[in-house]
Motif scaffolding. Structure first.
Motif, short mmCIF file in Angstrom:
data_model
loop_
_atom_site.label_atom_id
_atom_site.label_comp_id
_atom_site.label_asym_id
_atom_site.label_seq_id
_atom_site.Cartn_x
_atom_site.Cartn_y
_atom_site.Cartn_z
N SER A 1 0.81 -1.22 0.00
CA SER A 1 0.00 0.00 0.00
C SER A 1 0.84 1.27 0.00
CB SER A 1 -0.92 0.01 1.22
OG SER A 1 -0.18 -0.12 2.42
N ALA A 2 2.15 1.14 0.15
CA ALA A 2 3.03 2.32 0.17
C ALA A 2 3.32 2.78 -1.26
CB ALA A 2 4.32 2.02 0.92
N THR A 3 2.30 3.34 -1.90
CA THR A 3 2.43 3.86 -3.26
C THR A 3 2.10 5.34 -3.27
OG1 THR A 3 0.11 3.29 -3.70
CG2 THR A 3 1.78 1.65 -4.28
N ASN A 4 2.54 6.02 -4.32
CA ASN A 4 2.31 7.47 -4.44
C ASN A 4 2.76 8.19 -3.16
OD1 ASN A 4 1.11 6.95 -6.94
ND2 ASN A 4 -0.93 6.78 -6.02
N VAL A 5 3.91 7.78 -2.66
CA VAL A 5 4.44 8.33 -1.40
C VAL A 5 5.15 9.65 -1.66
CG1 VAL A 5 6.08 7.90 0.48
CG2 VAL A 5 4.62 6.05 -0.37
N VAL A 6 4.96 10.60 -0.74
CA VAL A 6 5.58 11.91 -0.88
C VAL A 6 6.53 12.24 0.27
CG1 VAL A 6 3.68 12.82 -2.26
CG2 VAL A 6 3.61 13.07 0.23
N ALA A 7 6.50 11.46 1.35
CA ALA A 7 7.42 11.70 2.48
C ALA A 7 7.58 10.41 3.26
CB ALA A 7 6.90 12.81 3.38
N ILE A 8 8.74 10.24 3.90
CA ILE A 8 9.04 9.04 4.67
C ILE A 8 9.66 9.41 6.01
CG2 ILE A 8 9.29 7.38 2.77
CD1 ILE A 8 12.26 8.04 2.65
N ALA A 9 9.54 8.50 6.98
CA ALA A 9 10.15 8.70 8.30
C ALA A 9 10.46 7.34 8.89
CB ALA A 9 9.22 9.49 9.22
N ALA A 10 11.55 7.25 9.65
CA ALA A 10 11.98 5.99 10.24
C ALA A 10 12.24 6.16 11.73
CB ALA A 10 13.25 5.47 9.55
N GLY A 11 11.68 5.28 12.55
CA GLY A 11 11.90 5.29 13.99
C GLY A 11 12.85 4.19 14.39
N TRP A 12 12.77 3.74 15.66
CA TRP A 12 13.67 2.70 16.14
C TRP A 12 13.51 1.45 15.28
CZ3 TRP A 12 13.34 -2.30 17.84
CH2 TRP A 12 14.48 -2.82 18.45
N GLY A 13 12.29 0.96 15.16
CA GLY A 13 12.05 -0.24 14.37
C GLY A 13 10.77 -0.16 13.56
N HIS A 14 10.25 1.05 13.40
CA HIS A 14 9.04 1.19 12.59
C HIS A 14 9.24 2.28 11.55
CE1 HIS A 14 8.28 4.60 15.29
NE2 HIS A 14 7.25 4.97 14.54
N SER A 15 8.38 2.29 10.56
CA SER A 15 8.51 3.23 9.45
C SER A 15 7.16 3.84 9.12
CB SER A 15 9.06 2.52 8.20
OG SER A 15 10.30 1.90 8.46
N LEU A 16 7.21 5.05 8.58
CA LEU A 16 6.01 5.76 8.15
C LEU A 16 6.20 6.23 6.72
CD1 LEU A 16 5.45 8.15 11.22
CD2 LEU A 16 4.41 5.90 10.86
N ALA A 17 5.11 6.24 5.97
CA ALA A 17 5.11 6.79 4.61
C ALA A 17 3.85 7.63 4.45
CB ALA A 17 5.15 5.67 3.56
#
Length: 360
Positions: free
Chosen positions: A19-35
């Motif tokens: 589902s991580a399509t048409n992504v415009v920004a990303i972020a990474a934590g200790w062991g998790h990720s956001l898009a």
């Protein structure tokens, strides 16, 4: 984050959801990720011990994201801050009266917010793109300034109908889609235009009034020092903070066990900063990288290949740089392969570093 809106991950967390399509920004934590997707929704994956990867229903119309060690943060278009994950009350409760937030960054147990008042500033650096016939054309933008904002994309100087979002997507492209694209952004203070198909484009400078910070303050990382005038960006490490001022100088505060807040004299004409667990990075206008702080894993030994750099990211004990040609280099701790850049990381326009993993 690649120019086509897809995400590449390597290191400890490598499985990016479909589902991580048409992504415009990303972020990474200790062991998790956001898009962050172009429709303002968030995709999250990885470690969810404290529900840091469980996106709340209120996370709609999102314009910015950031990931801390065990918590996540998002900024909505209406200026509201959303914070979820490990329920440290000082961390997950944004202070009352925090208004006009235009940028966010999450540390281990504290958060930073850039408070602004001024015209839009389009800071994303996007290269000229080559897209195959019938493919997907994606233009992403990173914008700071006072909310609310309006957006309008232009193609060869002509308004594109219904292209009124922060990002532009065009499917099934053909010869008619070729040419130059520009984004015009406006708010109550003024407007800015960015010719997105050109490297290193800068627009009229915005005016930012302050940095807000809250959370645990065991090492002074929440004690904002004097002298932060016209801050334009900031970075949160594990227990220290960085602020980049409009004149290209850097202010650092918080834990200094390894010299991570001792900004070197060479840190002038800086255009971007990043804070790792116990080290700091800065990019100078000439594309060179400066690193200082803890160096047990050679995370501050900048390699000779770090030239023409436009952005940096810092993990627990590794560092990463994005070059103007869309390539990525990484160095430092490689216990989980985080310093071995994935062969898929090409045509990259944004990077993020977690504890033991990277996103591009």
């Amino acid at each position: 984050l690649r120019a086509d809106g897809s995400v590449v991950s390597w290191g400890y967390q490598t499985i990016v959801p479909a589902s991580a399509t048409n992504v415009v920004a990303i972020a990474a934590g200790w062991g998790h990720s956001l898009a962050l997707r172009s429709d303002g929704t968030i995709v999250s994956w990885g470690d969810n011990t404290y529900k840091q990867a469980t996106v709340p229903p209120a996370a709609t119309n999102i314009v910015a994201i950031s990931a801390g060690w065990y918590h996540s943060m998002a900024l909505r278009a209406d200026g509201k801050l959303l914070i979820w994950g490990k329920a440290y009350q000082p961390v997950t409760n944004a202070p009352s009266g925090l208004l006009n937030v235009v940028g966010i960054d999450a540390g281990e147990d504290f958060n930073l917010a850039l408070v602004g008042s001024g015209p839009p500033n389009i800071s994303q650096i996007v290269s000229s793109l080559s897209v195959n016939f019938g493919g997907l054309l994606v233009f992403n933008s990173i914008i700071q300034g006072s909310l609310p904002m309006t957006y309008q994309w232009l193609h060869n100087g002509t308004t594109i109908q219904n292209a009124t979002n922060q990002s532009l997507l065009q499917a099934n492209v053909n010869g008619a889609n070729a040419g130059s694209y520009a984004l015009v952004v406006s708010n109550s203070y003024g407007l800015a235009t960015n010719q997105v198909a050109v490297y290193n484009v800068s627009t009229s400078s915005a005016s930012y009034s302050a940095v807000g910070v809250w959370g645990y303050d065991v090492d002074g990382q929440c004690d904002i020092p004097a002298g932060i005038y016209n801050p334009v960006s900031m970075a949160a490490g594990a227990f220290h903070s960085l602020a980049l001022r409009g004149d290209g100088t850097v202010i650092a505060w918080g834990r200094n066990w390894y010299g991570q807040t001792n900004v070197p004299a060479s840190a002038t004409n800086v255009i971007a900063v990043a804070a790792g667990s116990d080290h700091s990075l800065a990019v100078r206008r000439d594309g060179s990288v400066i690193a200082w702080g803890k160096n047990w894993d050679r995370q501050t030994n900048v390699p000779p290949s770090a030239t023409n750099v436009v952005a940096v990211a810092a993990g627990w004990a590794h560092s990463m740089a994005l070059r103007s040609d869309g390539s990525v280099i990484a160095w430092g701790n490689n216990d989980y392969g985080q310093a071995s850049v994935s062969f898929l990381a090409s045509q990259v326009i944004s990077i993020a570093a977690g504890y033991y993993h990277n996103l591009a």
